[in-house]
Design a protein around this motif. Structure first.
Motif, short mmCIF file in Angstrom:
data_model
loop_
_atom_site.label_atom_id
_atom_site.label_comp_id
_atom_site.label_asym_id
_atom_site.label_seq_id
_atom_site.Cartn_x
_atom_site.Cartn_y
_atom_site.Cartn_z
N LEU A 1 33.71 28.68 -5.95
CA LEU A 1 34.65 27.67 -5.47
C LEU A 1 35.51 27.09 -6.60
CD1 LEU A 1 32.39 25.75 -2.91
CD2 LEU A 1 33.98 27.62 -2.49
N LYS B 1 27.62 25.36 11.22
CA LYS B 1 28.16 26.72 11.13
C LYS B 1 29.57 26.69 10.53
CE LYS B 1 24.56 28.67 12.83
NZ LYS B 1 23.57 29.22 11.89
N VAL B 2 30.35 25.70 10.93
CA VAL B 2 31.71 25.55 10.38
C VAL B 2 31.62 25.26 8.88
CG1 VAL B 2 33.80 24.15 10.39
CG2 VAL B 2 32.74 24.82 12.56
N VAL B 3 30.71 24.37 8.49
CA VAL B 3 30.52 24.05 7.08
C VAL B 3 30.11 25.29 6.30
CG1 VAL B 3 29.09 22.78 5.42
CG2 VAL B 3 29.98 21.62 7.44
N TYR B 4 29.17 26.04 6.86
CA TYR B 4 28.68 27.22 6.15
C TYR B 4 29.80 28.24 5.94
CZ TYR B 4 26.66 31.64 5.08
OH TYR B 4 26.44 32.84 4.46
N TYR B 5 30.51 28.58 7.00
CA TYR B 5 31.59 29.57 6.88
C TYR B 5 32.69 29.09 5.94
CZ TYR B 5 29.93 32.93 10.35
OH TYR B 5 29.22 33.89 10.99
N THR B 6 32.91 27.80 5.93
CA THR B 6 33.95 27.24 5.05
C THR B 6 33.59 27.44 3.58
OG1 THR B 6 34.58 25.60 6.71
CG2 THR B 6 35.24 25.17 4.42
N ILE B 7 32.35 27.08 3.22
CA ILE B 7 31.98 27.14 1.80
C ILE B 7 31.60 28.55 1.35
CG2 ILE B 7 31.23 24.73 1.77
CD1 ILE B 7 28.33 25.70 1.87
N VAL C 1 35.45 31.13 3.69
CA VAL C 1 36.87 30.75 3.76
C VAL C 1 37.40 30.27 2.41
CG1 VAL C 1 38.56 29.23 4.84
CG2 VAL C 1 36.69 30.21 6.21
N LEU C 2 36.74 29.29 1.81
CA LEU C 2 37.23 28.75 0.54
C LEU C 2 37.25 29.79 -0.59
CD1 LEU C 2 35.72 25.13 0.50
CD2 LEU C 2 38.07 25.85 0.95
N TRP D 1 40.60 40.49 1.12
CA TRP D 1 39.74 39.74 2.03
C TRP D 1 38.48 40.49 2.42
CZ3 TRP D 1 38.43 41.81 6.72
CH2 TRP D 1 39.22 42.87 7.17
#
Length: 363
Positions: free
Chosen positions: A61, A215-221, A224-225, A234
């Motif tokens: 990150l 799940k949104v938090v997990y995929y984000t960190i 996605v980020l 990608w």
């Protein structure tokens, strides 16, 4: 899916064994003035395992990493960290055995939410179904894998199972990959119908909200980020996330499968009855096995879960104490002629697990 019918055990059978064993284990902690919760060694391990996941994540990150291979290495280390958190920290915490402070247990148990899983459904599957009904047909979901695998003689055998001892290892690697896809959602709905959501304090709606949020938090960190920060194609991120979950899943499976799915352990079919004519603790002894009890390194790395017998008898005791109390359990079992299953090495345990897979696939 109907509501689950609770199964009762017969406390009168083997009562002297369970009473004596409980008394001796309690005496061990009292006489040595030891807490049954985490000690200094456990706290050091906690820092190490958490760092093994979050330090690589921190690099991903940041803007310091722009190499494909370094990115892959960091994801690989995160896979090791995920397994380490699962085996050594959140497992004890979600059993309430890490600390006498419930807030500490909840916080550390919630680490599972940040590595792709969901603590509430894990507790329902593991604490409620697996620990209460170990190796019981129709109850213990750990011996009810997808249809391509057969872990119990009480499950239907299919032609494809003939080769499961060869291909099972690939599916083991998908264990935590299922966490980040559909498994938790399916479990939450299934457990609602089974009537075991009441083991959690939250309502179905609130649990679903938290599940979606994490799940949104997990995929984000985790996906996605890093994709936005690191300048590589990608599809490498998809490959690396799959790889790190495959590593974590395979490690977890290789620890848990030799504990219950081996030729020595028993598999129980109640045939619709709501009682088992056996003492609960003796049932745990008959359906569980240890491996590599002399390996200090393995003991430290996998959260003491090579002592699965002790864990199933005393899940409310932190794993750092299992090695010491194993002597008490082994001697008491011998005294009362109760089986104490144990393999001398990890590889021997895997070999016996493979042997049972092959047997279940052909008979």
């Amino acid at each position: 899916m109907q509501a689950i019918k609770p199964i009762t055990y017969n406390p009168k059978i083997g009562k002297e064994f369970s009473t004596t064993l409980n008394k001796r284990v309690r005496a061990y902690f009292k006489e040595n003035n030891i807490s049954r919760y985490a000690n200094a060694n456990m706290k050091i391990k906690t820092i190490f395992m958490i760092s093994l996941f979050f330090i690589p994540l921190g690099f991903l990150l940041s803007t310091l990493v722009q190499s494909i291979w370094l990115t892959g290495l960091l994801y690989f280390i995160m896979g090791l960290g995920t397994a380490g958190i699962g085996l050594s920290i959140m497992h004890d915490a979600n059993h309430g055995s890490y600390s006498k402070n419930d807030k500490v247990n909840k916080a550390l148990g919630g680490l599972l939410n940040l590595v792709g899983g969901f603590a509430p459904t894990w507790r329902m599957q593991h604490n409620v179904l697996h620990h209460t009904y170990t190796n019981v047909h129709g109850y213990d979901e750990d011996i009810q894998p997808p249809g391509v695998l057969r872990f119990s003689p009480n499950e239907e055998r299919k032609k494809i199972h003939k080769f499961q001892h060869l291909y099972a290892w690939f599916f083991y690697g998908l264990m935590t990959f299922s966490w980040i896809t559909a498994k938790d959602f399916k479990q939450l709905n299934r457990y609602k119908k089974m009537g075991i959501l009441d083991t959690e304090k939250d309502s179905y709606g609130w649990l679903l909200t938290k599940l979606i949020f994490f799940k949104v938090v997990y995929y984000t960190i985790a996906l996605v980020l890093p994709m936005l920060i690191i300048d590589i194609a990608w599809y490498w991120f998809v490959i690396f996330v799959f790889m790190y979950h495959f590593v974590a899943g395979l490690i977890l499976a290789l620890v848990f499968q030799p504990a219950h799915v081996i030729p020595e352990t028993e598999f129980v079919d109640t045939k619709g009855e709501t009682s088992i004519d056996n003492n609960f603790m003796i049932h745990q002894m008959q359906t569980t096995a240890n491996f590599a009890p002399e390996s200090r390194i393995l003991y430290w790395l996998i959260g003491g879960l090579n002592y699965q017998v002790e864990h199933h008898l005393f899940p409310n005791i932190c794993h750092v104490h299992y090695k010491k109390i194993s002597k008490i359990v082994r001697e008491t079992a011998k005294e009362y002629n109760v089986p104490y299953n144990s393999h001398t090495t990890f590889f021997k345990a895997i070999a016996y697990h493979t042997k049972l897979l092959k047997s279940l696939g052909r008979a």
